[in-house]
Design an enzyme around this catalytic site. Structure first.
Site, PDB file in Angstrom:
ATOM      1  N   HIS A 134      -1.896 -16.547 -21.714  1.00 24.11           N
ATOM      2  CA  HIS A 134      -2.568 -17.700 -22.722  1.00 24.11           C
ATOM      3  C   HIS A 134      -3.708 -17.986 -22.616  1.00 24.11           C
ATOM      4  CE1 HIS A 134      -1.737 -20.875 -19.559  1.00 24.11           C
ATOM      5  NE2 HIS A 134      -2.402 -21.983 -20.174  1.00 24.11           N
ATOM      6  N   ALA A 183      -2.492 -11.124  -1.769  1.00 22.78           N
ATOM      7  CA  ALA A 183      -2.173 -12.711  -2.447  1.00 22.78           C
ATOM      8  C   ALA A 183      -3.389 -13.195  -2.712  1.00 22.78           C
ATOM      9  CB  ALA A 183      -1.643 -12.991  -1.145  1.00 22.78           C
ATOM     10  N   ALA A 188      -6.397  -9.092  -2.308  1.00 27.40           N
ATOM     11  CA  ALA A 188      -6.406 -10.117  -2.193  1.00 27.40           C
ATOM     12  C   ALA A 188      -7.567 -11.175  -2.393  1.00 27.40           C
ATOM     13  CB  ALA A 188      -5.636 -10.499  -0.583  1.00 27.40           C
ATOM     14  N   LYS A 206     -12.489   2.212  -5.639  1.00 32.51           N
ATOM     15  CA  LYS A 206     -11.635   3.628  -5.644  1.00 32.51           C
ATOM     16  C   LYS A 206     -10.948   3.880  -6.955  1.00 32.51           C
ATOM     17  CE  LYS A 206     -10.670   5.954  -1.789  1.00 32.51           C
ATOM     18  NZ  LYS A 206      -9.225   6.197  -0.065  1.00 32.51           N
TER      19      LYS A 206
END
Length: 155
Positions: free
Chosen positions: A66, A86, A104, A127
């Protein structure tokens, strides 16, 4: 022996989590998906979350469906065999192709083609045409190294 029990409990908990997200929240969650308990899926528009088979969502990942400012509820798609690092943020309406690795801390603002590595803020393709196994694991894996994932096919 203790490690095997711990692994079996982890796999069972992941199966329960997938079932909960599918049945209660209406999300499309593929087989073998692993979602950290510290990941944040958008419950404002839960039916807009779509995650393909054997993808891993690590701690701190945010998947949005949203946009409060634009007053939009849209679907966000994550492909199969992907790794979301992460702290990655996947913005609403984005499609991440199959076999992608999102580094991450990456902020994904645009669609990501299949078999890509993306990093940065905003995310940029580093890549292309990569090869991954389940959960976005990269490298030249031997068949015996992939055997650890066979248990997940049953859950």
């Amino acid at each position: 022996m203790l490690a095997r029990i711990r692994t079996q409990l982890y796999v069972a908990r992941q199966g329960i989590t997938r079932a909960w997200l599918r049945r209660v929240w209406g999300m499309t969650i593929g087989e073998g998906v692993r979602i950290s308990r510290k990941a944040h899926l958008d419950y404002t528009h839960p039916k807009g979350v779509h995650i393909g088979d054997y993808t891993i969502v690590t701690p701190g990942v945010h998947i949005f469906t949203h946009d409060f400012v634009k007053r939009q509820h849209v679907s966000t798609y994550i492909g199969s065999n992907c790794f979301l690092g992460a702290g990655a943020i996947i913005l609403p309406g984005v499609t991440v192709g199959d076999h992608c690795v999102i580094a991450a801390g990456t902020v994904v603002t645009q669609d990501v083609p299949a078999r890509s590595v993306v990093a940065g803020n905003p995310g940029k393709i580093l890549k292309s045409n990569i090869k991954t196994a389940r959960y976005g694991i990269m490298g030249n894996l031997q068949p015996h190294e992939l055997a650890v994932f066979e248990d997940d096919a049953e859950s």
